[in-house]
Motif scaffolding. Sequence first.
Motif, short mmCIF file in Angstrom:
data_model
loop_
_atom_site.label_atom_id
_atom_site.label_comp_id
_atom_site.label_asym_id
_atom_site.label_seq_id
_atom_site.Cartn_x
_atom_site.Cartn_y
_atom_site.Cartn_z
N ALA A 1 11.48 -21.15 12.12
CA ALA A 1 10.46 -21.02 11.08
C ALA A 1 9.81 -19.64 11.14
CB ALA A 1 9.41 -22.11 11.24
N CYS A 2 9.45 -19.18 12.35
CA CYS A 2 8.85 -17.84 12.49
C CYS A 2 9.81 -16.77 12.02
CB CYS A 2 8.50 -17.57 13.95
SG CYS A 2 7.29 -18.65 14.63
N GLU A 3 11.07 -16.90 12.44
CA GLU A 3 12.09 -15.92 12.10
C GLU A 3 12.28 -15.87 10.59
OE1 GLU A 3 15.66 -17.70 13.05
OE2 GLU A 3 16.80 -16.29 11.86
N ALA A 4 12.31 -17.03 9.94
CA ALA A 4 12.49 -17.05 8.49
C ALA A 4 11.34 -16.34 7.81
CB ALA A 4 12.60 -18.48 8.00
N ALA A 5 10.11 -16.60 8.26
CA ALA A 5 8.95 -15.96 7.62
C ALA A 5 9.03 -14.45 7.75
CB ALA A 5 7.66 -16.50 8.25
N VAL A 6 9.24 -13.95 8.96
CA VAL A 6 9.21 -12.50 9.17
C VAL A 6 10.41 -11.84 8.51
CG1 VAL A 6 9.25 -10.73 10.91
CG2 VAL A 6 7.89 -12.75 11.27
N ALA A 7 11.60 -12.44 8.66
CA ALA A 7 12.80 -11.80 8.13
C ALA A 7 12.80 -11.80 6.61
CB ALA A 7 14.04 -12.51 8.66
N LEU A 8 12.27 -12.86 5.98
CA LEU A 8 12.25 -12.86 4.52
C LEU A 8 11.29 -11.81 3.99
CD1 LEU A 8 12.58 -16.60 3.60
CD2 LEU A 8 14.22 -14.78 3.36
N VAL A 9 10.20 -11.53 4.73
CA VAL A 9 9.32 -10.43 4.33
C VAL A 9 10.08 -9.12 4.37
CG1 VAL A 9 7.36 -9.08 5.09
CG2 VAL A 9 7.18 -11.53 4.95
N PHE A 10 10.87 -8.91 5.41
CA PHE A 10 11.63 -7.67 5.49
C PHE A 10 12.69 -7.60 4.39
CE2 PHE A 10 10.28 -7.44 10.05
CZ PHE A 10 9.51 -6.31 9.86
N VAL A 11 13.31 -8.75 4.08
CA VAL A 11 14.30 -8.76 3.00
C VAL A 11 13.65 -8.39 1.68
CG1 VAL A 11 15.73 -10.32 1.63
CG2 VAL A 11 15.92 -10.35 4.08
N LEU A 12 12.44 -8.93 1.45
CA LEU A 12 11.74 -8.60 0.21
C LEU A 12 11.39 -7.12 0.15
CD1 LEU A 12 9.32 -11.47 -0.73
CD2 LEU A 12 11.21 -10.55 -2.01
N GLN A 13 10.96 -6.55 1.29
CA GLN A 13 10.65 -5.12 1.32
C GLN A 13 11.90 -4.29 1.05
OE1 GLN A 13 7.52 -3.63 2.23
NE2 GLN A 13 6.74 -5.66 1.81
N ALA A 14 13.03 -4.72 1.64
CA ALA A 14 14.28 -3.99 1.41
C ALA A 14 14.68 -4.07 -0.05
CB ALA A 14 15.39 -4.57 2.30
N PHE A 15 14.45 -5.25 -0.67
CA PHE A 15 14.77 -5.39 -2.10
C PHE A 15 13.86 -4.50 -2.94
CE2 PHE A 15 14.08 -7.45 -6.18
CZ PHE A 15 15.38 -7.46 -6.65
N ALA A 16 12.57 -4.40 -2.54
CA ALA A 16 11.66 -3.56 -3.31
C ALA A 16 12.07 -2.10 -3.24
CB ALA A 16 10.24 -3.75 -2.79
N ARG A 17 12.68 -1.67 -2.15
CA ARG A 17 13.05 -0.25 -2.03
C ARG A 17 14.36 0.07 -2.71
NH1 ARG A 17 10.72 2.52 3.22
NH2 ARG A 17 8.82 1.30 3.36
N THR A 18 15.35 -0.86 -2.66
CA THR A 18 16.67 -0.52 -3.20
C THR A 18 16.99 -1.26 -4.49
OG1 THR A 18 17.73 -2.26 -1.94
CG2 THR A 18 17.55 -0.12 -0.89
N GLY A 19 16.28 -2.36 -4.78
CA GLY A 19 16.63 -3.13 -5.96
C GLY A 19 17.86 -3.99 -5.77
N ALA B 1 0.84 -1.20 0.00
CA ALA B 1 0.00 0.00 0.00
C ALA B 1 0.87 1.25 0.00
CB ALA B 1 -0.91 -0.01 1.23
N ALA B 2 1.96 1.23 0.78
CA ALA B 2 2.85 2.40 0.83
C ALA B 2 3.51 2.62 -0.52
CB ALA B 2 3.90 2.20 1.92
N ALA B 3 3.94 1.50 -1.16
CA ALA B 3 4.59 1.65 -2.46
C ALA B 3 3.62 2.22 -3.49
CB ALA B 3 5.12 0.29 -2.92
N GLU B 4 2.34 1.76 -3.45
CA GLU B 4 1.36 2.27 -4.42
C GLU B 4 1.07 3.73 -4.19
OE1 GLU B 4 -2.11 -0.07 -4.52
OE2 GLU B 4 -1.09 -1.79 -5.40
N SER B 5 0.92 4.14 -2.92
CA SER B 5 0.64 5.55 -2.64
C SER B 5 1.85 6.41 -3.06
CB SER B 5 0.34 5.75 -1.16
OG SER B 5 1.48 5.49 -0.39
N GLY B 6 3.06 5.87 -2.87
CA GLY B 6 4.23 6.61 -3.30
C GLY B 6 4.25 6.79 -4.81
N ARG B 7 3.82 5.71 -5.55
CA ARG B 7 3.79 5.79 -7.01
C ARG B 7 2.74 6.81 -7.46
NH1 ARG B 7 3.00 0.08 -8.02
NH2 ARG B 7 4.80 -0.52 -6.79
N GLU B 8 1.57 6.82 -6.78
CA GLU B 8 0.55 7.79 -7.18
C GLU B 8 0.99 9.22 -6.91
OE1 GLU B 8 -2.76 6.47 -5.00
OE2 GLU B 8 -3.15 4.75 -6.30
N ALA B 9 1.68 9.43 -5.79
CA ALA B 9 2.16 10.77 -5.48
C ALA B 9 3.20 11.22 -6.49
CB ALA B 9 2.75 10.82 -4.06
N ALA B 10 3.98 10.26 -7.00
CA ALA B 10 5.05 10.64 -7.93
C ALA B 10 4.53 10.72 -9.37
CB ALA B 10 6.15 9.58 -7.90
#
Lengths: 255, 147
Positions: free
Chosen positions: B73-91, A246-255
Motif C-alpha cells: 500500500a505504501c509503495e503504491a501511494a509513493v510510486a503512483l505519485v512519481f508516475v504522475l509527476q513523470a507523466f506531467a513532465r513528459t506527457g 510548485a516547481a511546475a508553476e515556477s517553471g511556467r512563470e519563468a517561461a
Amino acid sequence: MDPATVPAPSGLLLAASVAMLAAALWLLLPKSSDTLASRRLGILLGALALVGFAATGRSLGSVGENGVFLTVSAVALVSGLATVVTRSPVYAAIWFAMALAGVAGVLLTLGAQFLGVATIVVYAGAILVMFLFVLMLAQPSGMAPYDRVTNEPMLAASAGAVLLGLLSMSIGRLSAIEPPACCRMPSRADAIASGSAAPVSPEAGDEVARLGAELFGRHLFSVEVAGILLLVALVGAIAVVSRGEAAAESGREAA
Amino acid sequence: MIPAPLLINALLVGAGLFCLGLVGILTRRNLIVMFLCAELMLQGVSVTLVAWSRYHGDWGGQVLTVFVLTVAACEAAVALVFVLQAFARTGRLDAAAWQSLREETLPRVIDRELPEGDAAGPTWPTLTPAGVRPPEDASHTLEREHV
C-alpha cells in the motif's frame, strides 16, 4: 519415488508445458507483427500449457480432486497472464482485479481467512482503485504506441517459462522430502500432545483470532513500525505532489 | 495444518504468478502496467508464504504477508505519485521516455515499426443518454402517447 529426481513422465510433461508457455507468452505479448491468428494460436497454446501444469501439479501433489483449489488457481493464473499481455492498461487493471479474486480464493482454500478477505479489501478495494484513478488522470486518448510494442518479448518469455520450469522441478523434489526435525516449527498438535498448550475448539473464527493474537502479541513492535511507515508514505506522497506542482508553476512563470 | 500435496500445488501457483509478473515487468513499457506486474509478483510471494505458514502451523508467514500488504500500500501511494509527476513532465506513461537515464554503453530504444492493428484503441461500452425524446414515427400513430 526417488527423492533426487522428478519422475520421467512428469519431467517430459513439464518440459512440454514450459515450451508451450514460452511460445504462448511470445505470441500473446504485443509485437509489431501481430495478427488475429497468432493471438488465437497463443491463447490455444496457453490453455494447453495450463492443462500441462495442472497435470504436473496433480502428479506431484495428487490433490487434483480438489476442484475448488483447481478452479481458483486456474482463475488466478489465467487472469495473471491476461494482465501481462493485454494491450490496454485499463483492461490490464481489470484483469489484475480478477487475478486478485483468484488469489483470495487460493488463500481461503489454504485456510487463511483473514488474508483472503484482506487481499480483496486492501488490494482490489484500495490499491487497484488508486491505479484506475491514475490511469484516468494520465491516459492519452486511443491506444498509445508504447502499449503496442514490448522490449525483447522472445527472450523475456523464454526466461520466465524456464524459471517457472526450474521452480516446478525444485518444488517437485520437495514432495519426497520431509522437513528435518530440527527445522520443523512446533505445530499445535505437537504442543497439545506434549501438554504445553490447551486444546482449542476448531471453530471458524479461531484462525483469525489466533492470527490477531500473534500479530498484536509477538509482533507488536513490527505493527507499530508498519503504522509509522504508512504515515511516512502518506506525508511523503503529499510532499512530492505539492513540491512538484510548485516547481511546475515556477517553471511556467519563468517561461 | 494443510497436507503436503496441497502445499506443493499452492507453491506451484505462487511460482506461476511470480514468473508471469516477472515476464510482464521485463517486457512491458507502460509504467502503470509494469507496476501491476510487480504487484502480481508480490501476490505470488504471498501465496507461497501463506502455504508454508499453514503447512508448518506457524503464524510467522501470515504475519509477514500482512506486512507485505502494508508495504504494498505504501509503495503504491509513493510510486503512483512519481508516475504522475513523470507523466506531467513528459506527457507519456512510457518507460522509454526516460531512457536518457540509461548507461552510456546501452543502445537507445527506437520505435521503428508499429503494428497496424489496435491503433484506434478498444471500443468502450456506451451509455444510453437519458431524457431524450425518441423520433416520431408516422406509421405508429396508433400507439398510445399517454396512458
